[in-house]
Scaffold this active site. Structure first.
Site, mmCIF file in Angstrom:
data_model
loop_
_atom_site.group_PDB
_atom_site.id
_atom_site.type_symbol
_atom_site.label_atom_id
_atom_site.label_comp_id
_atom_site.label_asym_id
_atom_site.label_seq_id
_atom_site.Cartn_x
_atom_site.Cartn_y
_atom_site.Cartn_z
ATOM 1 N N THR A 83 0.817 -1.213 0.000
ATOM 2 C CA THR A 83 0.000 0.000 0.000
ATOM 3 C C THR A 83 0.856 1.271 0.000
ATOM 4 N N GLY A 122 2.655 -2.911 8.137
ATOM 5 C CA GLY A 122 2.948 -3.216 9.533
ATOM 6 C C GLY A 122 4.370 -3.740 9.668
ATOM 7 N N GLU A 369 -6.139 -5.961 4.309
ATOM 8 C CA GLU A 369 -6.294 -7.112 3.388
ATOM 9 C C GLU A 369 -7.459 -6.904 2.428
HETATM 10 C C1 LIG Z 1 -7.274 -7.229 22.394
HETATM 11 C C2 LIG Z 1 -7.756 -8.031 21.262
HETATM 12 C C3 LIG Z 1 -6.676 -8.591 20.359
HETATM 13 C C4 LIG Z 1 -7.317 -9.405 19.272
HETATM 14 C C5 LIG Z 1 -6.286 -10.198 18.595
HETATM 15 C C6 LIG Z 1 -7.000 -11.153 17.724
HETATM 16 C C7 LIG Z 1 -6.146 -12.334 17.594
HETATM 17 C C8 LIG Z 1 -5.721 -12.461 16.168
HETATM 18 C C9 LIG Z 1 -4.742 -13.543 16.060
HETATM 19 C C10 LIG Z 1 -4.003 -13.627 15.051
HETATM 20 C C11 LIG Z 1 -4.135 -12.567 14.048
HETATM 21 C C12 LIG Z 1 -3.230 -12.771 12.945
HETATM 22 C C13 LIG Z 1 -3.926 -12.082 11.803
HETATM 23 C C14 LIG Z 1 -3.011 -11.873 10.731
HETATM 24 C C15 LIG Z 1 -3.116 -10.452 10.495
HETATM 25 C C16 LIG Z 1 -2.312 -10.083 9.360
HETATM 26 C C17 LIG Z 1 -2.253 -8.633 9.432
HETATM 27 C C18 LIG Z 1 -2.783 -8.119 8.162
HETATM 28 C C19 LIG Z 1 -2.212 -6.815 7.922
HETATM 29 C C20 LIG Z 1 -2.792 -6.262 6.690
HETATM 30 C C21 LIG Z 1 -1.893 -6.399 5.500
HETATM 31 C C22 LIG Z 1 -2.448 -5.691 4.287
HETATM 32 O O1 LIG Z 1 -3.402 -4.985 4.324
HETATM 33 S S1 LIG Z 1 -1.589 -5.982 2.869
HETATM 34 C C23 LIG Z 1 -2.367 -5.027 1.639
HETATM 35 C C24 LIG Z 1 -3.675 -5.596 1.239
HETATM 36 N N1 LIG Z 1 -4.176 -4.930 0.088
HETATM 37 C C25 LIG Z 1 -5.252 -5.294 -0.528
HETATM 38 O O2 LIG Z 1 -5.927 -6.216 -0.109
HETATM 39 C C26 LIG Z 1 -5.575 -4.575 -1.787
HETATM 40 C C27 LIG Z 1 -6.936 -4.911 -2.314
HETATM 41 N N2 LIG Z 1 -6.942 -4.891 -3.760
HETATM 42 C C28 LIG Z 1 -6.802 -6.013 -4.516
HETATM 43 O O3 LIG Z 1 -6.646 -7.106 -4.010
HETATM 44 C C29 LIG Z 1 -6.872 -5.876 -5.997
HETATM 45 O O4 LIG Z 1 -6.334 -4.736 -6.465
HETATM 46 C C30 LIG Z 1 -8.301 -6.025 -6.507
HETATM 47 C C31 LIG Z 1 -8.700 -7.473 -6.283
HETATM 48 C C32 LIG Z 1 -9.281 -5.154 -5.792
HETATM 49 C C33 LIG Z 1 -8.376 -5.672 -8.001
HETATM 50 O O5 LIG Z 1 -7.234 -6.103 -8.655
HETATM 51 P P1 LIG Z 1 -6.851 -5.758 -10.182
HETATM 52 O O6 LIG Z 1 -7.114 -4.351 -10.464
HETATM 53 O O7 LIG Z 1 -5.551 -6.293 -10.511
HETATM 54 O O8 LIG Z 1 -7.737 -6.694 -10.823
HETATM 55 P P2 LIG Z 1 -9.040 -6.607 -11.614
HETATM 56 O O9 LIG Z 1 -10.137 -6.085 -10.807
HETATM 57 O O10 LIG Z 1 -8.764 -5.975 -12.932
HETATM 58 O O11 LIG Z 1 -9.201 -8.135 -11.764
HETATM 59 C C34 LIG Z 1 -8.388 -8.865 -12.602
HETATM 60 C C35 LIG Z 1 -8.787 -10.285 -12.488
HETATM 61 O O12 LIG Z 1 -8.050 -10.839 -11.421
HETATM 62 C C36 LIG Z 1 -8.905 -11.437 -10.490
HETATM 63 N N3 LIG Z 1 -8.268 -11.347 -9.187
HETATM 64 C C37 LIG Z 1 -8.073 -10.259 -8.455
HETATM 65 N N4 LIG Z 1 -7.451 -10.590 -7.304
HETATM 66 C C38 LIG Z 1 -7.235 -11.911 -7.353
HETATM 67 C C39 LIG Z 1 -6.638 -12.838 -6.448
HETATM 68 N N5 LIG Z 1 -6.167 -12.453 -5.264
HETATM 69 N N6 LIG Z 1 -6.574 -14.111 -6.811
HETATM 70 C C40 LIG Z 1 -7.094 -14.526 -7.978
HETATM 71 N N7 LIG Z 1 -7.681 -13.697 -8.884
HETATM 72 C C41 LIG Z 1 -7.750 -12.420 -8.560
HETATM 73 C C42 LIG Z 1 -10.163 -10.645 -10.607
HETATM 74 O O13 LIG Z 1 -11.250 -11.357 -10.078
HETATM 75 C C43 LIG Z 1 -10.238 -10.463 -12.098
HETATM 76 O O14 LIG Z 1 -10.709 -11.647 -12.671
HETATM 77 P P3 LIG Z 1 -11.491 -11.600 -14.054
HETATM 78 O O15 LIG Z 1 -11.786 -13.031 -14.318
HETATM 79 O O16 LIG Z 1 -10.616 -10.943 -15.067
HETATM 80 O O17 LIG Z 1 -12.734 -10.804 -13.779
HETATM 81 C C1 FAD Z 2 -4.279 -1.522 10.508
HETATM 82 C C2 FAD Z 2 -3.865 -1.607 9.078
HETATM 83 C C3 FAD Z 2 -2.785 -2.391 8.733
HETATM 84 C C4 FAD Z 2 -2.349 -2.430 7.416
HETATM 85 N N1 FAD Z 2 -1.257 -3.192 7.089
HETATM 86 C C5 FAD Z 2 -0.785 -3.174 5.816
HETATM 87 C C6 FAD Z 2 0.388 -3.900 5.468
HETATM 88 O O1 FAD Z 2 1.001 -4.571 6.299
HETATM 89 N N2 FAD Z 2 0.845 -3.823 4.206
HETATM 90 C C7 FAD Z 2 0.199 -3.103 3.248
HETATM 91 O O2 FAD Z 2 0.668 -3.073 2.121
HETATM 92 N N3 FAD Z 2 -0.939 -2.430 3.540
HETATM 93 C C8 FAD Z 2 -1.441 -2.445 4.792
HETATM 94 N N4 FAD Z 2 -2.589 -1.760 5.106
HETATM 95 C C9 FAD Z 2 -3.276 -1.020 4.063
HETATM 96 C C10 FAD Z 2 -4.596 -1.659 3.657
HETATM 97 O O3 FAD Z 2 -4.391 -2.845 2.965
HETATM 98 C C11 FAD Z 2 -5.391 -0.667 2.827
HETATM 99 O O4 FAD Z 2 -5.718 0.419 3.650
HETATM 100 C C12 FAD Z 2 -6.639 -1.318 2.273
HETATM 101 O O5 FAD Z 2 -6.309 -2.213 1.243
HETATM 102 C C13 FAD Z 2 -7.668 -0.288 1.775
HETATM 103 O O6 FAD Z 2 -7.118 0.510 0.813
HETATM 104 P P1 FAD Z 2 -7.202 2.121 0.879
HETATM 105 O O7 FAD Z 2 -6.679 2.539 2.178
HETATM 106 O O8 FAD Z 2 -6.555 2.574 -0.360
HETATM 107 O O9 FAD Z 2 -8.728 2.450 0.845
HETATM 108 P P2 FAD Z 2 -9.488 3.222 -0.309
HETATM 109 O O10 FAD Z 2 -9.526 2.351 -1.519
HETATM 110 O O11 FAD Z 2 -8.963 4.578 -0.469
HETATM 111 O O12 FAD Z 2 -10.935 3.246 0.323
HETATM 112 C C14 FAD Z 2 -11.636 4.438 0.685
HETATM 113 C C15 FAD Z 2 -13.125 4.262 0.375
HETATM 114 O O13 FAD Z 2 -13.324 4.159 -1.029
HETATM 115 C C16 FAD Z 2 -14.120 3.042 -1.348
HETATM 116 N N5 FAD Z 2 -13.672 2.480 -2.641
HETATM 117 C C17 FAD Z 2 -12.392 2.347 -3.098
HETATM 118 N N6 FAD Z 2 -12.386 1.788 -4.311
HETATM 119 C C18 FAD Z 2 -13.658 1.568 -4.652
HETATM 120 C C19 FAD Z 2 -14.296 0.985 -5.791
HETATM 121 N N7 FAD Z 2 -13.608 0.517 -6.829
HETATM 122 N N8 FAD Z 2 -15.630 0.905 -5.795
HETATM 123 C C20 FAD Z 2 -16.348 1.344 -4.747
HETATM 124 N N9 FAD Z 2 -15.812 1.895 -3.634
HETATM 125 C C21 FAD Z 2 -14.483 2.000 -3.589
HETATM 126 C C22 FAD Z 2 -13.867 2.054 -0.213
HETATM 127 O O14 FAD Z 2 -14.976 1.173 -0.055
HETATM 128 C C23 FAD Z 2 -13.721 2.991 0.984
HETATM 129 O O15 FAD Z 2 -15.012 3.293 1.471
HETATM 130 C C24 FAD Z 2 -3.040 -1.703 6.420
HETATM 131 C C25 FAD Z 2 -4.145 -0.927 6.776
HETATM 132 C C26 FAD Z 2 -4.566 -0.877 8.081
HETATM 133 C C27 FAD Z 2 -5.746 -0.035 8.447
#
Ligand SMILES: CCCCCCCC/C=C\CCCCCCCCCCCC(=O)SCCNC(=O)CCNC(=O)[C@H](O)C(C)(C)COP(=O)(O)OP(=O)(O)OC[C@H]1O[C@@H](n2cnc3c(N)ncnc32)[C@H](O)[C@@H]1OP(=O)(O)O
Ligand code: FAD
Length: 609
Positions: A83, A122, A369
């Protein structure tokens, strides 16, 4: 603790946990358990859940041989830096560049704009020595889109950032404590060079000559790490929901309000149908998410084995299921934790109820995620594709198999006649299938009215998300029913789980009645029979509600809640907690002489005048 103290204490706990894992030693499952009891987000999560899997999934054999032993021994600590300040959801929109320089056989990593700064990863801010960085690959002036690279960030001797790298923590996040144990970070590259062999090249490659060799497998495999984490987040939703429900259920059995005539004992609030109507569906959800989490783990293992054998057929379904269920369960759990706080009345708002911190630490799961709406739109795309292929001879499989019975499901009428029919698994399933299919088909029909499909999709986003949620709810209900059909030891246990399964399904019907009625999946008479049955199920669950949360086997220490104590001794312990507050260290507070006394004296003087 201050932020710095909290951060340092989390380092201490994490390193102690790592020591225990090695010394005892602990298996993978036991280590995961230890992570739960540690109960704080920290750099280990990103290292083990994302950095290591990214190398495993996207690295070549040589890269794995070089990096995994170091990572496995934690001689390097890694994070997952995807991100950026300007883009999170839109991964294809990332701006960081990795330009190949054939002269030096290196990639030059650069952050061309402020919005291209990595922002959020993170473990990045203060701990990680390395990261998997996602950046646009450029060779010979051509942009090949986003790819992963292994990058060293800090000096291994003194932990200082390497020249060309600016790095730090992004600041305090929501809540006191909560996710602030984690050093979510920012990072900028200023023409920072890495050797060519640090591009993760299992999928696509850059040769010594600078030739780009595209992947011969789906490029979406690059997103595999996210799919894996989304799968684990579903099981974690069950754990967090169970925790909140355990607190609210035990406290609801302790708390009494109203209901006494002439000074007799008052009613336990858990006996109010309104309390049951809010609480028991959450109890049922905790169980439902656990079972769907188990199934999703199986699905993920299955798809991983298929991918290893170059069978990509089930990848779209695995993506849709992990994305949709991650979204649905985390949204429901965040809402559920907040509802549990309200179910505990005023005392739920106290920090020592355990609920405010649980909420603060849990709620970002709706965003990380993948934002929950963005993920449901992925499910919607998958559904629209499936509907468009109906009748093409390609039978839908897996979780969309029901769409293969479209002809029947589009015209069938529910045969529910009496309240007990709502305990018939086939009838309940058909109701959910009809609703999900009809919503998906209605979206597809509306889409077909647009000349431009993408424009139509944009216009119908809200409806598409609702159709996707309906499909995900069907999956959860169906997996709960499958669980009941399997072997469950003890007839009594089975009966209790049956009650919870139907509470889960019938409360969804009540909550989304508009969907069920407008798609003619049920009539209003059948809806009121469902409500009748739901009330009866609440009555059956009531005597066992506390046992059903005791079954989660959470210790008082883990729950961290005065309201959710196993012994129910809530009131004396609330006093004990209150007296521990630093404000109660002195009878007269600091600030009295400075502010309160002068104020009161001034009033006294004017009163005398
Ligand atoms: C006190 C209380 C404590 C409580 C504790 C609780 C205890 C918990 C214990 C353990 C916890 C451990 C938990 C682990 C925690 C881990 C921490 C997480 C930290 C967070 C890390 C992050 O956030 S990393 C960043 C994450 N980012 C995202 O997720 C980004 C989201 N966006 C996307 O994934 C993609 O951009 C998209 C899917 C939205 C779109 O992608 P793109 O533009 O490339 O694709 P298209 O829309 O054009 O689609 C193309 C085509 O691909 C298919 N596709 C997309 N993604 C996938 C995939 N992943 N796999 C397979 N195919 C995929 C899509 O469907 C399209 O298909 P078509 O057939 O062409 O339609
Ligand atoms: C606690 C925490 C830990 C994180 N850890 C990591 C990490 O370890 N590594 C990492 O890489 N990232 C990490 N992230 C980032 C996280 O993965 C992104 O914040 C998340 O994927 C959402 O993306 P964004 O912030 O760009 O939201 P945005 O996409 O800007 O979302 C803003 C608003 O726009 C809307 N929106 C966006 N796109 C569309 C669309 N196409 N259609 C309709 N509505 C839309 C959403 O629903 C939302 O309401 C973390 C975030 C948090 C909060």
């Amino acid at each position: 603790m201050t932020r710095k103290e909290l951060f340092k204490n989390t380092l201490r706990k994490s390193v102690h946990a790592w020591k225990l894992i090695n010394e005892l030693p602990l298996s993978d499952d036991e280590s995961l358990m230890l992570r739960h009891f540690m109960d704080q987000p920290g750099f280990l999560d990103l290292h083990w859940r994302m950095f290591v899997p990214a190398i495993k999934g996207q690295g070549t054999e040589e890269q794995k041989q070089k990096w995994l032993p170091l990572a496995n021994k934690m001689q390097i600590i890694g994070c997952y830096a995807q991100t950026e300040l300007g883009h999170g959801s839109n991964v294809q929109g990332l701006e960081t560049t990795a330009t190949f320089d054939p002269q030096t056989d290196q990639f030059i990593l650069h952050s061309p704009t402020q919005t291209s700064s990595k922002w959020w990863p993170g473990g990045l801010g203060k701990v990680s020595t390395h990261a998997v960085i996602y950046a646009r690959l450029i060779t010979d002036g051509k942009d090949h889109g986003v790819h992963g690279f292994i990058v060293q960030l800090r000096n291994m001797d003194d932990h200082s950032p390497l020249p060309g790298i600016t790095i730090g923590d992004i600041g305090v996040k929501f809540g006191n404590g909560a996710y602030n144990s984690m050093d979510n970070g920012f990072l900028m590259f200023d023409k920072f060079c890495i050797p060519r062999d640090q591009m993760l090249m299992r999928l696509s490659k850059v040769t010594r000559e600078g030739k780009y060799v595209p992947s011969d497998v789906p490029r979406q495999l690059m997103y595999g790490t996210m799919v894996s984490v989304r799968q684990t987040i579903v099981s974690n939703a069950s754990i967090a929901m169970a925790r909140a429900v355990c607190i609210a259920t035990r406290y609801s059995a302790v708390r009494r309000q109203f209901g006494s005539q002439n000074g007799g004992i008052e009613t336990q609030v858990i006996d109010y149908k309104t309390q049951q109507n809010r609480l028991f569906p959450l109890l049922a959800s905790a169980y439902a998410f656990r079972f769907v989490g188990e199934w999703l783990k199986w699905l993920y293992t299955d798809v991983t084995q298929r991918l290893e054998a170059s069978d990509f057929a089930t990848l779209p379904e695995a993506h849709a299921c992990t994305a949709g269920l991650k979204s649905m369960t985390t949204s429901a759990t965040s809402d559920g934790i907040e509802e549990c706080r309200k179910l505990c009345g005023g005392h739920g708002y106290l920090w020592c109820s355990g609920l405010p911190e649980l909420f603060a630490v849990y709620v970002p799961a709706c965003t990380y995620e993948g934002d929950n709406v963005v993920l449901q739109l992925q499910v919607a795309r998958f559904l629209m594709k499936t509907v468009s292929q109906l009748g093409s001879g390609k039978a839908p499989a897996g979780t969309t198999a029901y769409m293969g019975r479209a002809k029947h499901l589009l015209q069938c009428r529910s045969s529910i006649r009496k309240a007990e029919d709502w305990l018939n698994p086939a009838m309940v399933l058909e109701t959910f299938e009809a609703r999900a299919l009809r919503m998906a088909v209605s979206c597809a029909n509306n889409l077909s009215k647009f000349e431009n499909q993408e424009q139509g999709f944009s216009e119908l986003l809200a409806d598409l998300v609702e159709a996707a949620i309906a499909h995900c709810q069907l999956i959860v209900v169906s997996k709960f029913i499958v669980k009941l059909e399997g072997e469950i030891k003890g007839k009594g246990v089975k009966n209790q789980l049956k009650n919870l399964c139907y509470i889960y399904a019938l409360h969804l019907i009540h909550k989304h009645l508009g969907d069920f009625l407008s798609t003619n999946s049920i009539t209003s008479e059948q809806a009121s029979l469902a409500n009748h049955q739901l009330r009866s199920l609440y009555t059956q669950v009531r005597p066992n509600a506390v046992a059903l949360v005791d079954a989660f086997d959470y210790t008082d220490h883990y729950l961290g809640s005065v309201l959710g104590r196993y012994d129910g001794n809530v009131y004396p312990k609330l006093f004990e907690e209150a007296l521990k507050d630093p404000l109660n260290d002195t009878v007269v507070p600091d600030g009295y002489h400075e502010y309160i006394r002068p104020l009161i004296k001034q009033h006294l003087r004017s009163a005398r005048l």
